[in-house]
Enzyme design. Structure first.
Site, PDB file in Angstrom:
ATOM      1  N   THR A 263      71.685  90.987  26.088  1.00 30.39           N
ATOM      2  CA  THR A 263      72.311  89.760  26.253  1.00 30.39           C
ATOM      3  C   THR A 263      73.935  90.512  26.565  1.00 30.39           C
ATOM      4  OG1 THR A 263      70.950  88.444  25.243  1.00 30.39           O
ATOM      5  CG2 THR A 263      73.219  87.655  25.220  1.00 30.39           C
ATOM      6  N   ALA A 264      74.218  91.062  25.397  1.00 27.92           N
ATOM      7  CA  ALA A 264      75.743  91.620  25.378  1.00 27.92           C
ATOM      8  C   ALA A 264      76.089  92.592  26.644  1.00 27.92           C
ATOM      9  CB  ALA A 264      76.078  92.448  24.336  1.00 27.92           C
TER      10      ALA A 264
ATOM     11  N   GLY B  80      66.462  89.962  24.924  1.00 24.90           N
ATOM     12  CA  GLY B  80      67.144  90.929  23.799  1.00 24.90           C
ATOM     13  C   GLY B  80      68.515  90.854  23.491  1.00 24.90           C
ATOM     14  N   CYS B  81      68.824  91.163  22.301  1.00 21.30           N
ATOM     15  CA  CYS B  81      70.190  91.257  21.614  1.00 21.30           C
ATOM     16  C   CYS B  81      71.097  91.972  22.414  1.00 21.30           C
ATOM     17  CB  CYS B  81      70.063  91.197  20.074  1.00 21.30           C
ATOM     18  SG  CYS B  81      69.461  92.969  19.754  1.00 21.30           S
ATOM     19  N   TYR B  82      70.857  93.393  22.603  1.00 20.34           N
ATOM     20  CA  TYR B  82      71.503  94.215  23.336  1.00 20.34           C
ATOM     21  C   TYR B  82      71.864  93.927  24.896  1.00 20.34           C
ATOM     22  CZ  TYR B  82      71.996  97.975  19.585  1.00 20.34           C
ATOM     23  OH  TYR B  82      72.144  98.696  18.549  1.00 20.34           O
TER      24      TYR B  82
END
Lengths: 344, 344, 344, 344
Positions: free
Chosen positions: A151-152, A147-149
Site C-alpha cells: 500500500t505504501a 498488504g501494508c508495504y
C-alpha cells in the site's frame, strides 16, 4: 448493515473493532476466533465498557446467513480456506491476508510456500488498492485487501509509473515497518528486550510482498522488471515508511513531480501530498487512514526519491479494508474513518 | 602518552573519555570546552567517582606544549579553526568533525555552507578510514576522522567497488541513524515526545556526508557517478545501519561475495562479515568498535544488497578516532578498544 | 456552539483540536496563539487536509463577542492573566493550566513561584474533577481543569478517602508520566538521546500538583495530613500511572474494595474499575478519555495499593476539559469523546 | 583461575561472558547449557570474532574437576538442584537465582511455589550483598547472589535502617524495572508491540523478592514489619529504579542523611551517593556495576525518599556475582568491573 469479523484477537482484528464500533452504517453482528466463547475483553482489556461481545466459533453457513459482510483478519493459509468457504454464498468478503492478492498461483506458491486458493475464487478476487482500482472495487463481492508495504510503496510509485515517467528497470524500495506488522505471534526477534533500541533488516530479497508490488506495477507499465524491495524492523509499534528510488526518463523538477501527484490524488481524501521540502514522518499518520507522500528530485542523479508513510494497521490493513467495504456498498469512502492522527 | 580532548561535553567527547580513561597507553592529560572550569561530572554525572577532571579553556599553545595528541570533538566550523591553530605545532591532531575530510574546497563549501580550512592544512590531512587508508594513517600528523554514515557505507561498499565488480552508476545508499548522531543541541525534531515511536527522513539528497562518500568511492573506482544517499532517524540512541544497493557487473553468488569480503577484511579485527542468510542488527555492535556486514545477491535482479551496522559514537566517531590514534603511534590498533557489544 | 482555543500550538491545544474537530455540538470558531497568522498545519503537519485554520492573535474582547466558550491551553502564568481578561464577559472559560485550581493564594505562590489571579476570579473558579464535582461544574462559568497527575491520583483515592476507610496520615503516591506531560519546550532532560531507554525521578517532594491533590483530599476528609507525592518520567509519549499506598482503618478484602469502587463509579462512563487480579497498563487508555483503576489489599500489611492510569493529554487535559465543557452546557458528557483506546 | 558458566544463553549468562572475557584473573574454562554443542555465537551473534566457544552439557563431576568456580545463571528451581550437586565438591559456587537466598524453607515455598534445597546446603549459603556482608562473603564457598530489586532497595535502605533512624513499620518500596529483568522466555507481556510506549504494574504484593528484602531488613533492625513492595515494567531494556519511602524517627535534614550515606559507603567503590538536589537516572549506571543513590527529606511529612538505580544485569546480577567471586578469592573487588556507564 451487519458485519462479522473473523480473526478478531489479532492486531488487525482489534483495529477493525476500533473502526467498526463507531461506524455509521456497519454494525458488528458477530466476532469469531478459534478461541470461541471467550469475551473479547479478556484478550483486549482496553475494550472494557466499550465492546464486550464474546467470540464465537467460525460457522460459515451461519455467518453467511446472518451477516451481510465478513472481514477475514486471519493469517495467510487460513484466510484462503475461509474465503473459499464463503465464496458463492450471499455475503461480501473482505480478506486482509495475502491469500487472494496474487493472480498467478505459481508466484503465490513460490513466495508463500503453500498452496493457493482455487482458480475460480482467485479469478473473482478484486485487488483493493482503493485509490487505483475503484471501478472494480465498487462491484466486488470478494476483495483482496492490499498488504501494508505494498500500500505504501504503490501509492508512492503509482503516479510516476502510470504516467510512464520513470525507467522501468532498477526500482529500489527500502521499506521500514513498526513491529505490530509482525502480528501477535511471539518470537525472539520481536521480544521487547531484543527489539528495543535496535533496528534490523529481515527477509532480505525474500519478502512475500515483492510479487504483490510487481504485479501492480506491471499493470501500470508492462515494461517493469523485478524490483529490489527490502524490509527493516523499526522499534516502534505502528507505522510504515517506504523510501523508493527511481530514475526519471527526462528532467523534471521536484515541483513538477509534486504537481503531478497532487493532481493524481485530488479526489482521494486519504492521500496527502506534501509541499516541496516537506517530508512526512510516520507519526503524522498514526491512528488514521492517511497515506502521506513526500517527493524530491535529485538534479545530480536524475533520480526521484519517494517517501510514503502509513499506519500499517489502518491504511495498511483494517482502515483500507473498511474503506473498501464502504466503496463496495456505495457508502462514502470516508465513513467511519474520520480519525485524526494521534499526535504526539 | 598524554592526550587532550577538546569539545568534551558533547556525545563524541563523552565517548572519548569512556575509551581513553581505561586506555593502556594514552592518558587523559586535560579536557577542554568553552564551558571552562566546570567539573565534567556536572555535564556527565555518570562519570562521578570515575573521572572528575574540570574543563579548561582552549589554549592551543599550552595544549601543544603539554600534550602529545589532541582530539577535536568540536562541531564543524570550530574544528577547522582549531586544526589550523594546532597545525605545525608539535602535537598530533585527530579531528572528529567533517572539516578536514573533503579535499575540494569548493565541494566543502557547497555542502557545509561555510568556508574551508586553508589549502596547506587540508592537503596534509589524512582521511582516517582505518581499514582502507592504513599506510597513510600510520604517518599522519593531522587526521580527518571519517563521518559516521560514510564509515558504515564505505566499509560495506569498499570490497566490491575496489574490485571493480559493480556498475559505477546508480549506487543507492539508504542510511538510518540513531538520534545521538544529531548531537546534543536541542531541536524539536529530536525531542523525545516528537521522536519516540516515530521514524523520519531528513536532509533528502542534501546530507553533507554525500561528498565524503563519493570522494572515497572515486578513489577506488574513478568511474563512479553521483550516488543517491538518504538519511533517516530511528528512535534509538546509538547505532547506524546503511543498506546499499548496487548492480553487479557479472553473476556472482552470495557465497562468492561473502568470501571476497572475508578475505578483504581478514586482518581487520573490527570488521565482521556475517555468514550467508545472517544479517547484523545495530544492537549487535552497540558499545563496541565493530562494523558488521551482511550480504545478499538477488538472482532475480543481479543486484547486491549490502547491510552495514556500526555504533555511531564508536566506530562512527570516538572508537575509530582512537583506533587511528593507535595506528598513528605504532600501537596495536585494538588497544583500549576491547569493548564487547552490550547486549541486550 | 462556537468555541475558541488559545494556546493551540502546544500538545494540549493540538489534542483539543483532535477532539473538537469531530465534536457533535462544539464548533471551532477560532484558534489563537502568540504565533499569529501562521496556519496551524505549519506546527502540526498531521492536520493537513483536515483542519487548516490560521492562528489569530489573542483579542479577548473580540473572542468574547464571537465565541460562546474559550479553552485556555496556555502555560501557568499566562492562563491566569487571560482568565482575568475574560472573567465577567459573556463567555464560558475552561482553563487547562494550574492557575485557577488552588484556592489559597499563599499555597499557590509557594508552589508556583509567582503571583496568583485576583481573589474574585479565584473564588468563582470551579474545580473540574468531572466525576466528583459535577454539581458545581454544571453551573460553572469559569472552570479550573484538573492537573494530569491529580486526576489519576484523585480518581484512584476518592472512593476510600470519601468513605473514611483509610488512615488520613501517611498517604504515598508514586507517579509516573510520559514525556508529553512536560510540554513542548525543549530541554536537555526531555531530549530523545537523554530520555530514551532511561527512567528518571524529578521535582522530588516539590511538584506543584501536591497542593492540588491535598486540597481535594481534605474536602473529602478534613483529617488528611500532607501526602508524599513523587514524579517520575517514563520513556513513553503519553500516559500516566499513579500507584498510591494507603493504610486501611479496618480489614477489607480486595473484592470488597473493588465493589465499593464499582458502585462509586457506576454512573461515570469514563472510569473503569478492573476485576480482582487485573491491573491496567497505560496503553489500555491511550488516545481515550478513560481512567482505569486496579486495586489490591495486602493482607500482610493491611495496606491498599491503588493503580490508576490515564492518557495525560486526554483525561489528564483536553479530554476532561471537553467533558467539563459538555457538563457546563447540559450536553451528554461523552459527546465528542467516544475515542476507543488505540491498541497496540 | 578457571571458571565455568552454566545457563550461558540467558541474559545473565551473556553478561557474565561480557565481564569474564576481559577479567584479569578469571578465565572462562567452559560454558554450559541444555542446548549443548551449539556455538554460543548462534545465540549471541554479537560475540562473533570475540568469544566463540561451544556450549557443553552440564556434567557436575567434570566441571568440579576442571574448574575452580562455577556461576549458576540458571532459573530458580534449576539452580537449587545444581547447587546441591556441586555442594561439597572442590569448587566455589556462585548462584544468581533466588534458590539459596531465603533462609526459611517455609517462606521460600510460599513465595517461590516449589520446594527448597536441603537444609544443609541452605545453611551454608552466604547472601552476597557485597557492601553489607563482606565478612561472610570472603569465606564463602556457596554464594547466593542477591536479586536485582533487593540489591537496589537494600543498598538504598541499609544506612538508615542499620542506624535505627526510621520507623520500622510502613516501609514502602516502589520498584521499576527494565524488561531484560523478565529474562528471555517469550511472553505476551514482554512482546515489543505490547510493551513499547507502555508501562505496567505486575505481581502486585506477590513478588518473590519481598521475603528477600524483609529478611535482610530484619537483620539490620529486628522490629521491621512487612513491607509494601511494588514492581512495574518500564519500556527500557536494562535498569532498575527503586523509590523507597520511610518515616524518620527524628528530624533530619537532607544534608545530614546524605552525609550518613557517604560515610557508610566511603570504602565501597560501586555505590555512589549523589549530592543534595541531584538524583540518578537509570542510564547513568547502565552497562556498569554502580548503584547510585539520591536522597531527599520532606520537611512537611518527616519522610525520607530514597532513590536507587542499578543496571539489573550488572550490579543486579552478573556484575555483583563477579564482585562477590572477587571477594571470595581475595582479589580486588573491582577486578574486571571497570566498566564506565555507557552514556547516552
Amino acid at each position: 448493515m451487519k458485519v462479522a469479523v473473523i480473526g478478531t484477537t489479532g492486531y488487525g482484528g482489534g483495529e477493525l473493532i476500533r473502526i467498526l464500533h463507531n461506524h455509521p452504517i456497519f454494525r458488528i453482528h458477530s466476532i469469531h476466533s478459534t478461541r470461541e466463547e471467550m469475551p473479547i475483553t479478556e484478550e483486549f482489556p482496553h475494550l472494557e465498557n466499550i465492546f464486550e461481545d464474546s467470540l464465537k466459533k467460525v460457522d460459515s453457513e451461519k455467518i453467511a446467513e446472518d451477516a451481510d459482510l465478513v472481514f477475514l483478519a486471519t493469517p495467510s493459509g487460513v484466510s484462503g480456506k475461509l474465503a473459499q468457504q464463503f465464496y458463492g454464498k450471499d455475503i461480501q468478503i473482505v480478506d486482509l491476508s495475502g491469500d487472494l492478492r496474487i493472480k498467478s498461483a505459481e508466484e503465490y506458491q513460490k513466495w508463500y510456500k503453500h498452496d493457493c486458493v482455487n482458480e475460480e475464487t482467485l479469478a473473482d478476487a478484486v485487488y483493493g488498492l482503493s485509490e487505483w482500482n475503484r471501478e472494480n472495487i465498487i462491484n466486488a463481492r470478494l476483495l483482496a485487501n492490499p498488504g501494508c508495504y505494498p500500500t505504501a510503496a504503490l501509492l508512492g510509485l503509482g503516479p510516476v509509473v502510470a504516467a510512464g515517467l520513470i525507467e522501468p528497470t532498477g526500482i529500489i524500495i527500502d521499506g521500514k515497518s513498526g513491529v505490530s506488522g509482525a502480528g501477535k505471534s511471539l518470537s525472539k526477534t520481536t521480544a521487547f528486550a531484543e527489539m528495543n533500541d535496535n533496528f534490523r533488516i529481515y527477509k532480505v530479497n525474500q519478502h512475500q510482498h515483492i510479487p504483490e508490488i510487481e504485479q501492480q506495477l506491471k499493470l501500470w507499465d508492462g515494461h517493469i522488471t523485478p524490483v529490489t524491495f527490502s524490509t527493516h524492523l523499526i522499534p516502534i509499534t505502528r507505522g510504515i515508511m517506504t523510501t523508493a528510488y527511481v530514475q526519471l526518463k527526462k528532467e523534471l523538477t521536484t515541483a513538477e513531480v509534486i504537481e503531478l501527484y497532487q493532481e493524481t490524488y485530488l479526489n482521494h481524501p486519504f492521500v496527502r501530498v506534501r509541499k516541496e521540502n516537506q517530508y512526512p514522518s510516520v507519526k503524522e499518520v498514526c491512528g488514521s487512514n492517511f497515506c502521506d507522500i513526500g517527493l524530491n528530485v535529485d538534479q545530480r542523479t536524475g533520480r526521484l526519491t519517494i517517501v510514503s508513510v502509513i499506519d500499517n494497521l489502518m491504511k495498511g490493513a483494517a482502515g483500507q479494508a473498511v474503506q473498501n467495504a464502504n466503496l463496495m456498498n456505495g457508502i462514502d469512502e470516508k465513513a467511519g474513518l474520520n480519525f485524526i492522527p494521534i499526535y504526539p
